[in-house]
Enzyme design. Structure first.
Site, PDB file in Angstrom:
ATOM      1  N   GLU A  88       0.830  -1.228   0.000  1.00 11.83           N
ATOM      2  CA  GLU A  88       0.000   0.000   0.000  1.00 11.83           C
ATOM      3  C   GLU A  88       0.849   1.257   0.000  1.00 11.83           C
ATOM      4  O   GLU A  88       1.802   1.380   0.743  1.00 11.83           O
ATOM      5  CB  GLU A  88      -0.882  -0.015   1.243  1.00 11.83           C
ATOM      6  N   GLU A 142      -6.069   6.548  -0.678  1.00 18.00           N
ATOM      7  CA  GLU A 142      -6.548   7.302   0.490  1.00 18.00           C
ATOM      8  C   GLU A 142      -6.116   8.759   0.436  1.00 18.00           C
ATOM      9  O   GLU A 142      -6.654   9.594   1.156  1.00 18.00           O
ATOM     10  CB  GLU A 142      -6.066   6.658   1.780  1.00 18.00           C
ATOM     11  N   HIS A 163     -10.148   3.109   2.745  1.00 21.78           N
ATOM     12  CA  HIS A 163      -9.187   3.343   3.828  1.00 21.78           C
ATOM     13  C   HIS A 163      -9.883   3.443   5.178  1.00 21.78           C
ATOM     14  O   HIS A 163     -10.958   4.046   5.281  1.00 21.78           O
ATOM     15  CB  HIS A 163      -8.467   4.671   3.543  1.00 21.78           C
ATOM     16  N   GLU A 208     -11.283  -2.342   5.993  1.00 18.61           N
ATOM     17  CA  GLU A 208     -10.194  -2.188   6.956  1.00 18.61           C
ATOM     18  C   GLU A 208     -10.846  -2.040   8.329  1.00 18.61           C
ATOM     19  O   GLU A 208     -11.987  -1.560   8.449  1.00 18.61           O
ATOM     20  CB  GLU A 208      -9.342  -0.967   6.617  1.00 18.61           C
TER      21      GLU A 208
HETATM   22  O1  LIG Z   1      -4.833   2.526   7.538  1.00 20.06           O
HETATM   23  C1  LIG Z   1      -4.234   3.044   6.574  1.00 20.06           C
HETATM   24  O2  LIG Z   1      -4.296   2.640   5.388  1.00 20.06           O
HETATM   25  C2  LIG Z   1      -3.406   4.204   6.832  1.00 20.06           C
HETATM   26  O3  LIG Z   1      -2.748   4.657   5.907  1.00 20.06           O
HETATM   27  C3  LIG Z   1      -3.424   4.785   8.209  1.00 20.06           C
HETATM   28  C4  LIG Z   1      -2.110   5.268   8.733  1.00 20.06           C
HETATM   29  O4  LIG Z   1      -2.147   5.051  10.100  1.00 20.06           O
HETATM   30  C5  LIG Z   1      -0.920   4.528   8.220  1.00 20.06           C
HETATM   31  O5  LIG Z   1      -1.093   3.196   8.429  1.00 20.06           O
HETATM   32 MG   LIG Z   2      -2.887   3.446   4.084  1.00 25.62          MG
END
Ligand SMILES: O=C(O)C(=O)C[C@@H](O)CO
Ligand SMILES: [Mg+2]
Length: 390
Positions: free
Chosen positions: A240, A266, A316, A336
């Site tokens: 990601e 995101e 996201h 998620e």
């Molecule tokens: O959850 C995600 O995809 C994010 O980008 C959140 C951030 O906390 C990085 O993990």
């Molecule tokens: Mg992310």
């Protein structure tokens, strides 16, 4: 029905926070030589809550986490005057009105996030006015329940990460997302550290469970081209945001490089932003956030676009505004899921502001067919730990 008022308040968390340790997550600042800054830019410790009231007393709730004080200013000064006096059922017209009125300086980033917050509140009103959950207005229930992936596993020491993975495996999760801690600034030691962490997680969850890996824009194309081939043996379901959101050509090169799907979105905005990502085959998984991209009105259109391109949509952050979009389309296979915990990075702050979020049960989420609107109310338990700015 007409919109009577728009109220945007910033909820600034004053309570306990757990400062993330060490290299807890690679991020866009890591490429700069000032290491002290890299982790501090990465906080969501305030949230703007939007309450829109109609002339027959229905109150819709929206929210925005990106630059919340700026989002509030945009809502107060530019967006509220565009929607007050209007019929919330004209949501396409209102979305276009907000998007076009701010287009000269909006289009991406906090303006789209502010528009999203207003749009979420409008859809909450629509659902409440007909006694239906928002997902029933978007296409209805496409899943008996929503599979979700446990999302945390920030980079700490490997034993702690393995204990965390085991804990949530024991709770029935079969999909997990972990964060890399190292990027180009950390050289070959960082490459080795990144691989060790993935190996450690795989040791716990095995290969019959899904593992997703998050870079949060902390790499560049050169580094990702070194890492991705080394990661193939760990069979990640996706990697990601390997590079910054503007590097669409970089995304497309990496997405074509190995068998590992690249995900992103995101930090992309509007229907047009996702048209570009899809046409350039920049991502194999689309991950808009409905409180950023342009709200439910925009996200619903992007769901259809992804369906046409056969690219899965996995919004996201989970959170209720995204669950309704996942429930209402076959293009979205899962959500998620952040568990509630002490306030650290801040995605979890949602749980301290709102009631109504579903709690994962054995790796699944459920939405209520009979809960109208988004299904959220403002939580009172933690109000004394917020400074609220009207
Ligand atoms: O959850 C995600 O995809 C994010 O980008 C959140 C951030 O906390 C990085 O993990
Ligand atoms: Mg992310």
């Amino acid at each position: 029905m007409k919109i009577k008022s728009v109220r945007a308040r910033v909820f600034q968390w004053q309570g306990k926070t757990v400062p993330p340790q060490g290299n807890f997550c690679s991020n866009a600042m890591d490429l700069l030589y000032s290491p002290a800054e890299t982790m501090s830019t990465f906080r969501f410790h305030a949230w703007t809550v939007v309450e829109i009231e109609t002339d027959d007393g229905i109150v819709g709730l929206g929210n925005v986490a990106l630059a919340p004080a700026i989002a509030k200013a945009i809502i107060d000064q530019y967006l509220a005057p565009l929607v007050v006096g209007q019929d919330p059922w004209d949501y396409e017209y209102l979305g276009q009105r907000m998007y076009r009125a701010t287009h000269a300086w909006g289009r991406k980033g906090v303006t789209m996030a502010a528009i999203s917050a207003v749009d979420l509140a409008i859809w909450d009103i629509l659902g409440k006015s007909v006694g239906k959950p928002v997902f029933k207005l978007l296409g209805g229930r496409t899943k008996e329940k929503i599979p979700c992936y446990y999302s945390k596993l920030y980079r700490t020491d490997l034993d702690e990460m393995q204990r965390e993975a085991q804990k949530f495996m024991d709770q029935g999760f079969t999909m997990f997302k972990s964060r890399f801690g190292f990027g180009p600034a950390h050289g070959t030691r960082g490459v080795a550290e990144n691989l060790k962490a993935v190996e450690a997680i795989r040791e716990v969850i095995g290969y019959e469970n899904d593992l997703m890996l998050e870079c949060y824009m902390g790499w560049n194309v050169e580094y990702a081209k070194r890492m991705l081939p080394k990661l193939e043996k760990f069979q990640p379901r996706w990697v990601e945001e390997p590079v910054i959101a503007d590097d669409i050509d970089g995304y497309a090169e990496l997405n074509a490089l190995t068998a590992i799907p690249i995900s992103g979105g995101e930090h992309e905005f509007s229907l047009y932003g996702f048209k570009q990502l899809l046409e350039r085959k920049a991502v194999s998984v689309v991950q808009y956030d409905t409180n950023r991209v342009g709200g439910i009105t925009a996200a619903h259109k992007i769901n259809a676009l992804c369906e046409a391109w056969s690219v899965p949509v996995i919004p996201h952050a989970g959170q209720m505004h995204n669950y309704h979009l996942t429930m209402s389309t076959l293009a979205s296979p899962m959500s998620e899921y952040f568990p509630m915990h002490d306030v650290e990075v801040g995605n979890e702050l949602f749980y301290y502001i709102f009631d109504g979020e579903p709690v994962a049960d054995n790796g699944f989420l459920q939405l209520d067919d009979d809960k109208p609107g988004l299904g959220l109310t403002l939580k009172t338990d933690y109000l004394d730990q917020f400074r609220i700015i009207e």
